[in-house]
Design a protein around this motif. Structure first.
Motif, short mmCIF file in Angstrom:
data_model
loop_
_atom_site.label_atom_id
_atom_site.label_comp_id
_atom_site.label_asym_id
_atom_site.label_seq_id
_atom_site.Cartn_x
_atom_site.Cartn_y
_atom_site.Cartn_z
N SER A 1 12.16 -2.27 -2.19
CA SER A 1 11.74 -3.66 -2.01
C SER A 1 11.83 -4.04 -0.54
N VAL A 2 10.96 -4.95 -0.14
CA VAL A 2 10.97 -5.42 1.25
C VAL A 2 10.77 -6.93 1.25
N ILE A 3 11.65 -7.62 1.94
CA ILE A 3 11.55 -9.05 2.12
C ILE A 3 10.91 -9.30 3.48
N ILE A 4 9.79 -9.99 3.48
CA ILE A 4 9.05 -10.24 4.72
C ILE A 4 9.23 -11.71 5.06
N ALA A 5 10.08 -11.94 6.06
CA ALA A 5 10.55 -13.29 6.34
C ALA A 5 9.90 -13.87 7.59
N ARG A 6 9.19 -14.95 7.42
CA ARG A 6 8.61 -15.66 8.57
C ARG A 6 9.71 -16.48 9.22
N THR A 7 10.00 -16.20 10.48
CA THR A 7 11.09 -16.87 11.18
C THR A 7 10.64 -17.33 12.56
N CYS A 8 11.53 -18.04 13.22
CA CYS A 8 11.30 -18.45 14.62
C CYS A 8 12.35 -17.80 15.50
N LYS A 9 11.89 -17.15 16.53
CA LYS A 9 12.81 -16.58 17.50
C LYS A 9 13.56 -17.72 18.21
N ASP B 1 14.53 -20.92 4.91
CA ASP B 1 14.76 -21.70 3.69
C ASP B 1 15.79 -20.95 2.86
N LEU B 2 16.99 -21.49 2.77
CA LEU B 2 18.09 -20.77 2.12
C LEU B 2 17.80 -20.51 0.65
N ASP B 3 17.16 -21.45 -0.03
CA ASP B 3 16.83 -21.24 -1.45
C ASP B 3 15.79 -20.13 -1.59
N ASP B 4 14.80 -20.13 -0.71
CA ASP B 4 13.76 -19.11 -0.73
C ASP B 4 14.36 -17.73 -0.48
N ILE B 5 15.26 -17.66 0.49
CA ILE B 5 15.92 -16.39 0.80
C ILE B 5 16.74 -15.91 -0.38
N ASP B 6 17.49 -16.82 -0.99
CA ASP B 6 18.31 -16.45 -2.14
C ASP B 6 17.45 -15.90 -3.27
N ALA B 7 16.35 -16.57 -3.54
CA ALA B 7 15.46 -16.10 -4.61
C ALA B 7 14.87 -14.73 -4.28
N ALA B 8 14.54 -14.52 -3.02
CA ALA B 8 13.97 -13.24 -2.61
C ALA B 8 14.98 -12.11 -2.76
N ALA C 1 0.82 -1.21 0.00
CA ALA C 1 0.00 0.00 0.00
C ALA C 1 0.85 1.25 0.00
N PHE C 2 2.08 1.15 0.49
CA PHE C 2 3.00 2.29 0.50
C PHE C 2 3.90 2.32 -0.73
N GLY C 3 3.63 1.46 -1.71
CA GLY C 3 4.35 1.54 -2.97
C GLY C 3 5.62 0.71 -3.04
N TRP C 4 5.77 -0.27 -2.15
CA TRP C 4 6.95 -1.12 -2.16
C TRP C 4 6.67 -2.44 -2.86
N LYS C 5 7.72 -3.06 -3.37
CA LYS C 5 7.63 -4.43 -3.85
C LYS C 5 7.83 -5.34 -2.65
N ALA C 6 6.80 -6.08 -2.27
CA ALA C 6 6.84 -6.93 -1.09
C ALA C 6 7.07 -8.38 -1.50
N ILE C 7 8.04 -9.02 -0.84
CA ILE C 7 8.43 -10.39 -1.20
C ILE C 7 8.36 -11.26 0.05
N PRO C 8 7.31 -12.07 0.21
CA PRO C 8 7.23 -12.96 1.39
C PRO C 8 8.13 -14.18 1.22
N VAL C 9 8.78 -14.59 2.32
CA VAL C 9 9.68 -15.74 2.24
C VAL C 9 9.60 -16.55 3.53
N ASP C 10 10.05 -17.80 3.42
CA ASP C 10 10.36 -18.60 4.60
C ASP C 10 11.76 -18.19 5.02
N GLY C 11 11.87 -17.54 6.16
CA GLY C 11 13.15 -16.98 6.59
C GLY C 11 14.18 -17.98 7.02
#
Length: 610
Positions: free
Chosen positions: A231-239, A212-219, A200-210
């Motif tokens: 661009s913004v990478i939105i990474a789902r991770t575990c603390k 997954d190394l292949d997913d991160i690389d692609a993002a 909504a703020f005009g960014w390219k948003a890229i969701p990833v599994d934070g």
């Protein structure tokens, strides 16, 4: 070693070193570091272009840890690239160590101090603006954000401005690990919710599994290919990723692990992985040509507002110095920085009504060697106080101008009146606080501000004041100007800004009554001209300060501080604003606040009589 095996080992090493550093320091945030380790491992191994051996290389990428509490991860990265050794890593949080609890520029290549959440991304906007608009270099700005700080309004000021400005050299990485300090964050693992907000703020948003190394690389690959927006990478991770005792567990925030040796073993033991980060292609930052000129001058007796003098002086300074840049909060026709914008549009930044983002952007610009001047109403700078405070922690060199000072602005009323600003800026470490009373003082001080280290602040007036100071006079930071004095003065009146004229009028009335008043125009409030004040206190029977500011923390307190060690100092009385002002004519408001000539005369009579 296969590519992903190396990255996995690197990520595990970053986790292990985060655990070890926090254990050695006896405090820290290892679990907040562990969640983002995979993200940073892939960033280091393939995408970040930063010559750690030459951190001042102008072509370097910039990495900002907006989630500054993840400093163990940041320092583990510095170890992995060879910027620090293991002994220094384990000095984390100890007295004298460069590896403080939250990163500061004491450890290169850290651009700014972080730790007050919500500030790293706004500073990243400033760095990205420098790359696009000023340096003309293709470096990328990477900002690691935490999901807890996504509740800060300043984060969304940054998202809004970066989207509007089309900063395609800026990539944010949001570590969505779900858990804050005390509970789940507002959105938890609602990655789609973050995507919707960012888009909504005009960014390219890229969701990833934070994790997954292949997913991160692609993002990351996708992020650097975006050419029309940030661009913004939105990474789902575990603390606490990788250690069962803390992974995705509440109540583990900000604590060393209870069994660090067991955690290191669970993470695969100590690793000896080093990473060769890409170095950028050489590049030279753009420089702006200077056209010469001279500072404006006004003749004694002319009447001009100090805000007008600020704008004119700043414009001429821009012609003399190609490194001066100006930011304003969409009030440039009031602060008069519009004059600079017209003359030097390529070095003017409109930041709109977003004072936190404005100050943060200036911090980013100065980190790249530019000389920023920031202006808005003095009252509105109070919104950015934490950003100014953190700028001092960053050892930043900033110049700020607050216009429309005090009750003398008149009809706009108290919401627009800067009455706390002097106190606020005096309390900033290493700051300079200036309040000129006329145009020639303003021009001289603005020019000197361009050379000052640290945070400097000039307070300007809305209304016109008469020029009393010759353009040839030595006006300087730390100085003052004595308007009236004699060998047998009865008292000293110390004033600044609008009250100098009131003090001058009061002195004339008192002189007619046989009371001689020494009048000091204290245009430099910090540092203050202590020798002149000490002499005046020794040579007169009382000191009266008068200012268009609240009673607390302003000129009066600065004078008292200067005289604190004078054992035989005379009585000091402060005249300042003490009641909430309302709308009215400037003269009416000065009178109602008891800081006009009439109030000064009455206070002086009482002091002399006493």
């Amino acid at each position: 070693m296969p590519h992903n095996d190396f990255r996995h080992s690197l990520a595990q090493q970053l986790r292990v070193d985060s655990v070890r550093a926090s254990d050695a320091g006896g405090s820290g945030h290892p679990t907040s570091s562990m969640s983002a380790a995979d993200l940073m491992a892939v960033l280091l191994d393939g995408y970040l272009k930063l010559d750690y051996a030459h951190p001042d290389n102008p072509a370097n990428d910039h990495l900002v840890f907006s989630k500054g509490h993840a400093s163990p991860l940041y320092y583990a990265m510095l170890k992995a690239v060879g910027a620090v050794g293991d002994d220094e890593l384990l000095s984390f949080r100890s007295f004298g160590s460069r590896l403080e609890g939250h990163p500061t520029p004491r450890i290169p290549p850290t651009d700014v101090a972080t730790g007050s959440l919500g500030q790293g991304l706004p500073v990243g906007v400033g760095l990205a603006l420098a790359g696009k608009r000023l340096d003309g270099l293709p470096y990328r700005v990477w900002v690691l954000c935490g999901d807890s700080e996504m509740a800060e309004g300043s984060i969304w000021e940054a998202f809004q401005h970066a989207g509007w400005a089309g900063l395609d050299n800026l990539t944010a990485i949001i570590d969505v690990n779900r858990l804050g300090q005390t509970r789940e964050t507002m959105l938890g693992w609602d990655v789609d919710g973050y995507v919707a907000r960012c888009e909504a703020f005009g960014w390219k948003a890229i969701p990833v599994d934070g994790h997954d190394l292949d997913d991160i690389d692609a993002a990351l690959s996708q992020a650097v290919s975006v050419t029309d927006r940030p661009s913004v990478i939105i990474a789902r991770t575990c603390k606490g990723r990788g250690v069962a005792a803390v992974e995705n567990q509440p109540g583990k925030h900000g604590k060393p692990l209870e069994d660090p040796a067991g955690a290191v073993s669970e993470l695969g033991g100590n690793h000896s992985v080093s990473v060769q980060v890409k170095t950028p292609a050489p590049g030279t930052p753009r420089r702006f040509a200077t056209v010469g000129g001279s500072l404006p001058r006004w003749e004694i007796g002319e009447e001009i507002a100090t805000r007008q003098a600020y704008g004119e002086a700043l414009t001429e300074l821009g012609g003399l110095r190609g490194d001066v840049v100006v930011l304003d909060g969409e009030v440039s026709n009031s602060t008069m920085s519009a004059l600079f914008a017209k003359a030097h549009p390529e070095r003017y930044f409109e930041m709109f009504i977003a004072e936190q983002q404005m100050v943060a952007a200036a911090v980013g610009l100065q980190a790249r060697g530019w000389v920023p001047f920031v202006s808005t109403f003095g009252a509105f700078l109070t919104r950015a106080h934490d950003f100014i405070r953190m700028a001092a922690v960053s050892r930043a060199d900033l110049r700020l101008c607050g216009s429309h000072a005090g009750v003398s602005i008149g009809e706009d009323g108290p919401s627009q009146m800067a009455l706390e600003d002097v106190s606020m800026f005096r309390s900033i470490h290493g700051s300079t606080v200036l309040h000129p009373s006329d145009a020639n003082q303003t021009a001289a001080l603005v020019a000197e501000m361009a050379t000052l280290p640290g945070i400097s602040y000039v307070r300007t007036l809305r209304g016109r004041t008469p020029v009393r100071t010759s353009p040839e006079e030595n006006i300087r930071v730390g100085g003052s100007r004595v308007l009236f004095n004699s060998d047998d003065d009865d008292l000293t009146i110390v004033a600044c800004g609008i009250t100098v004229g009131e003090a001058e009028k009061a002195a004339e009335v008192l002189d007619a009554e046989g009371v001689r008043a020494r009048v000091i125009d204290c245009y430099s409030i910090k540092p203050i001209d202590r020798p002149t004040l000490v002499d005046a206190a020794a040579q007169t029977r009382a000191v009266l300060t008068v200012e268009d500011h609240w009673l607390e923390g302003g000129l009066g307190d600065a004078v008292l501080d200067a005289l604190a060690e004078c054992a035989d100092r005379p009585p000091v009385r402060k005249l300042a604003v003490t009641e909430m002002p309302v709308s009215g004519k400037p003269g009416e408001l000065l009178h109602a606040a008891h800081i006009d000539a009439e109030a000064i005369v009455e206070a002086a009579r009482q002091l002399v009589k006493a």
